[in-house]
Design an enzyme around this catalytic site. Structure first.
Site, PDB file in Angstrom:
ATOM      1  N   GLU A   1       0.816  -1.227   0.000  1.00  0.00           N
ATOM      2  CA  GLU A   1       0.000   0.000   0.000  1.00  0.00           C
ATOM      3  C   GLU A   1       0.845   1.272   0.000  1.00  0.00           C
ATOM      4  OE1 GLU A   1      -0.583  -2.682   1.765  1.00  0.00           O
ATOM      5  OE2 GLU A   1      -2.714  -3.019   2.110  1.00  0.00           O
TER       6      GLU A   1
ATOM      7  N   LYS B   1       3.962 -13.681   8.732  1.00  0.00           N
ATOM      8  CA  LYS B   1       4.745 -13.492   7.508  1.00  0.00           C
ATOM      9  C   LYS B   1       5.945 -14.428   7.530  1.00  0.00           C
ATOM     10  CE  LYS B   1       5.488  -9.818   4.288  1.00  0.00           C
ATOM     11  NZ  LYS B   1       5.961  -8.469   4.004  1.00  0.00           N
TER      12      LYS B   1
ATOM     13  N   TRP C   1       2.606 -14.152   3.126  1.00  0.00           N
ATOM     14  CA  TRP C   1       1.617 -14.117   4.200  1.00  0.00           C
ATOM     15  C   TRP C   1       0.937 -15.461   4.423  1.00  0.00           C
ATOM     16  CZ3 TRP C   1       1.889 -10.224   7.282  1.00  0.00           C
ATOM     17  CH2 TRP C   1       2.276  -8.966   6.829  1.00  0.00           C
TER      18      TRP C   1
HETATM   19  P1  AMP Z   1       3.539  -6.420   2.066  1.00  0.00           P
HETATM   20  O1  AMP Z   1       2.399  -5.532   1.735  1.00  0.00           O
HETATM   21  O2  AMP Z   1       3.313  -7.843   1.701  1.00  0.00           O
HETATM   22  O3  AMP Z   1       4.818  -5.872   1.530  1.00  0.00           O
HETATM   23  O4  AMP Z   1       3.697  -6.444   3.654  1.00  0.00           O
HETATM   24  C1  AMP Z   1       3.830  -5.291   4.425  1.00  0.00           C
HETATM   25  C2  AMP Z   1       4.038  -5.675   5.871  1.00  0.00           C
HETATM   26  O5  AMP Z   1       5.276  -6.388   6.028  1.00  0.00           O
HETATM   27  C3  AMP Z   1       4.157  -4.510   6.820  1.00  0.00           C
HETATM   28  O6  AMP Z   1       2.907  -3.978   7.183  1.00  0.00           O
HETATM   29  C4  AMP Z   1       4.900  -5.147   7.990  1.00  0.00           C
HETATM   30  O7  AMP Z   1       4.023  -5.896   8.801  1.00  0.00           O
HETATM   31  C5  AMP Z   1       5.854  -6.099   7.290  1.00  0.00           C
HETATM   32  N1  AMP Z   1       7.156  -5.435   7.082  1.00  0.00           N
HETATM   33  C6  AMP Z   1       7.586  -4.794   5.973  1.00  0.00           C
HETATM   34  N2  AMP Z   1       8.842  -4.313   6.138  1.00  0.00           N
HETATM   35  C7  AMP Z   1       9.216  -4.645   7.399  1.00  0.00           C
HETATM   36  C8  AMP Z   1      10.396  -4.418   8.179  1.00  0.00           C
HETATM   37  N3  AMP Z   1      11.452  -3.790   7.699  1.00  0.00           N
HETATM   38  N4  AMP Z   1      10.417  -4.893   9.448  1.00  0.00           N
HETATM   39  C9  AMP Z   1       9.357  -5.565   9.951  1.00  0.00           C
HETATM   40  N5  AMP Z   1       8.221  -5.828   9.268  1.00  0.00           N
HETATM   41  C10 AMP Z   1       8.136  -5.364   8.002  1.00  0.00           C
END
Ligand code: AMP
Length: 532
Positions: free
Chosen positions: A320, A430, A435
């Site tokens: 997003e 995750k 996911w």
């Molecule tokens: P996505 O939309 O599949 O890229 O997932 C996004 C989600 O991944 C975020 O809302 C976090 O929960 C997790 N996430 C992304 N980057 C990080 C990071 N550097 N450290 C911890 N969690 C992360």
């Protein structure tokens, strides 16, 4: 009075025009899954994208039409990024790891008209074709057996055409996110948001790319626009090295040979790379920067790279947010910090670049914005130039009246404005960058005759960042083993969703409203270590 400056629409074809004009001979290398290698250039990508535009038009595809890809990383996929958008169309990059019902849903929901795929995904095509009535044309990137070969399809054209003109607010790419329960949701990037994201990510404090950069993006091109790197790379004329798949041996070989300076991927990828380097005694002397995100990077891995003089660009973001929300940009007093303090900082999620704003609000009272004191954790919210407003075909905005988007992450913000993630409010796990829905796991488990209540949570795993475990309360007098439960689930969820452990307990904690308290449960299992 009007502004007196030139008013160009910010469309992504400006990026590829620049790359071809100013960095035309800079190479784009692909190592295909069968070991074959091909080489093209930024000029070649532009020429092929223009040919693709002609080929799409010949099929009657034009403005606003969705062109889907089901493919790993390679130069022909890159051609599609610019070819589809340059036709005025929208590229929908499909994640091949989605389940069949998700694949069915997203293709129909996006109304994809053309699907271009890697031959390795032919079984998916064969299975899904009857369920994808909107798709009129199938093209294959690397085989001509079951569908026209991509090279033959564009090969009949001369590329003598112009990009479709339009507004910078037109869509150019759709990425679906399955990070919450229910159907995946479509995030629609506009030409404008993509351009602004690309320009911003070139800053030295972000991804610090220039034409000397040799980038190997391991992050898939179907994941949040490969973190925008193929756009940023065109703006700088960086050399790209694509590998179709993530075999560590293939990655290391080509990284050495092509003198890769920068690479990007989720922590799991880096862990398996480091294991491979240790096991084989290989080194990557040209590696200068590692971009990591998608999950929290273990501190020890960050330290290891930093000790070798590799810059870590640890980023937090979401599909997003295009996806960059924060990056571990060095602070103004970086040189005064001890090495240990530098590593500590890089292990956090970093600060916002210009273009994005974050805040934390009280978990129970979202109207209350929390102070940036590094102590109180709250719901992390984000807004900015490349942050979502509304999902595809949604009836309402995904943001509040002030444009704040609730990320589902829980964080503290430190006094120096560094964001540190501490938990999640969204009920998902995750694992290796993909996911797993805890709710679906629980629903499947609760159908077992001996299970009274089941809760799935993610626990720390040394390789996959997180793996699911299932906490189960048995029905009175009923008996079953962990293996019984896993066996029961095995035909109901994907194999990689199966919980690594099943823990039997007398009671699961609940909130005041009677829901399972995942927060308390995660706290209880914070130090849980999986057996292997
Ligand atoms: P996505 O939309 O599949 O890229 O997932 C996004 C989600 O991944 C975020 O809302 C976090 O929960 C997790 N996430 C992304 N980057 C990080 C990071 N550097 N450290 C911890 N969690 C992360």
């Amino acid at each position: 009075m009007l502004g007196g400056m030139q008013d160009w629409e910010l469309r992504v074809n400006l990026l590829i025009d620049h790359a071809a004009r100013e960095h035309g001979p800079r190479e784009i290398v692909t190592r295909w899954v069968d070991g074959a290698e091909t080489r093209t250039t930024w000029a070649g990508i532009r020429r092929d994208a223009l040919k693709m535009k002609q080929s799409l038009e010949r099929l009657g595809i034009g403005k606003g039409d969705a062109v889907a890809t089901l493919a790993l990383n390679h130069s022909r996929h890159l051609v599609c990024w610019y070819g589809a958008a340059g036709t005025g169309g929208v590229l929908h990059t499909i994640n091949p790891r989605l389940f069949d019902d998700q694949l069915e849903y997203i293709v129909n929901h996006a109304e994809d008209r053309v699907l271009i795929y890697d031959a390795m995904f032919q079984p998916i095509i064969d299975r899904m074709r009857p369920k994808w009535p909107t798709i009129e044309h199938y093209i294959c990137f690397d085989s001509g057996t079951h569908a026209p070969h991509f090279e033959d399809w564009i090969g009949t054209e001369d590329g003598n055409t112009e990009w479709e003109a339009g507004s910078e607010r037109d869509p150019c790419m759709i990425c679906y996110t399955s990070g919450t329960t229910g159907h995946p949701k479509g995030v629609i990037y506009s030409h404008r948001s993509t351009m602004l994201h690309a320009i911003a990510s070139l800053q030295p404090s972000m991804f610090s790319m220039d034409t000397r950069t040799v980038m190997l993006p391991i992050v898939p091109m179907f994941h949040a626009a490969s973190w925008g790197l193929p756009y940023a790379g065109a703006a700088t004329g960086a050399k790209f090295v694509f590998v179709q798949g993530n075999d560590p041996q293939a990655l290391c070989d080509i990284m050495q040979r092509e003198k890769v300076t920068d690479s990007a991927g989720v922590p799991t990828v880096w862990l398996s790379m480091l294991q491979h380097l240790d096991a084989t005694g290989t080194s990557l002397p040209d590696l200068r920067q590692v971009v990591v995100g998608g999950s929290a990077m273990p501190r020890a891995v960050i330290e290891r790279f930093m000790r070798q003089g590799v810059r870590i660009a640890h980023a937090w973001g979401m599909t997003e947010t295009s996806p960059i929300g924060t990056t571990g940009a060095e602070t103004w007093d970086w040189g005064d910090k001890s090495f240990e303090a530098q590593v500590d900082y890089k292990a956090m999620q970093g600060r916002t670049p210009f273009g994005v704003e974050v805040r934390c609000v009280d978990l129970d009272d979202p109207a209350h914005v929390l102070p940036r004191d590094g102590k109180i954790a709250g719901a992390l919210q984000v807004r900015g130039l490349w942050v979502i407003k509304r999902y595809l075909k949604a009836e309402a905005d995904a943001v509040d009246a002030d444009q704040w988007f609730d990320t589902g992450d829980v964080a503290v913000i430190h006094p120096d404005n560094t964001v540190q993630l501490t938990d999640r409010t969204k009920d998902v796990i995750k694992s290796g960058g993909e996911w797993i829905s805890s709710v679906e796991l629980e629903n499947a488990a609760i159908a077992h005759p001996a299970v009274a209540e089941a809760a799935a949570i993610g626990v720390v795993h040394p390789k996959w960042d997180e793996r699911p475990i299932l906490v189960v309360v048995k029905k009175p007098g009923a008996d079953c083993t962990a293996d019984d439960i896993r066996m029961f689930l095995s035909d109901k969820v994907a194999k990689w969703w199966l919980p690594d452990a099943v823990e039997f307990v007398d009671a699961i904690p609940h909130t005041g409203t009677g829901k399972i308290s995942k927060k308390d449960l995660r706290e209880q299992y914070r130090d849980y270590r999986l057996k292997d």
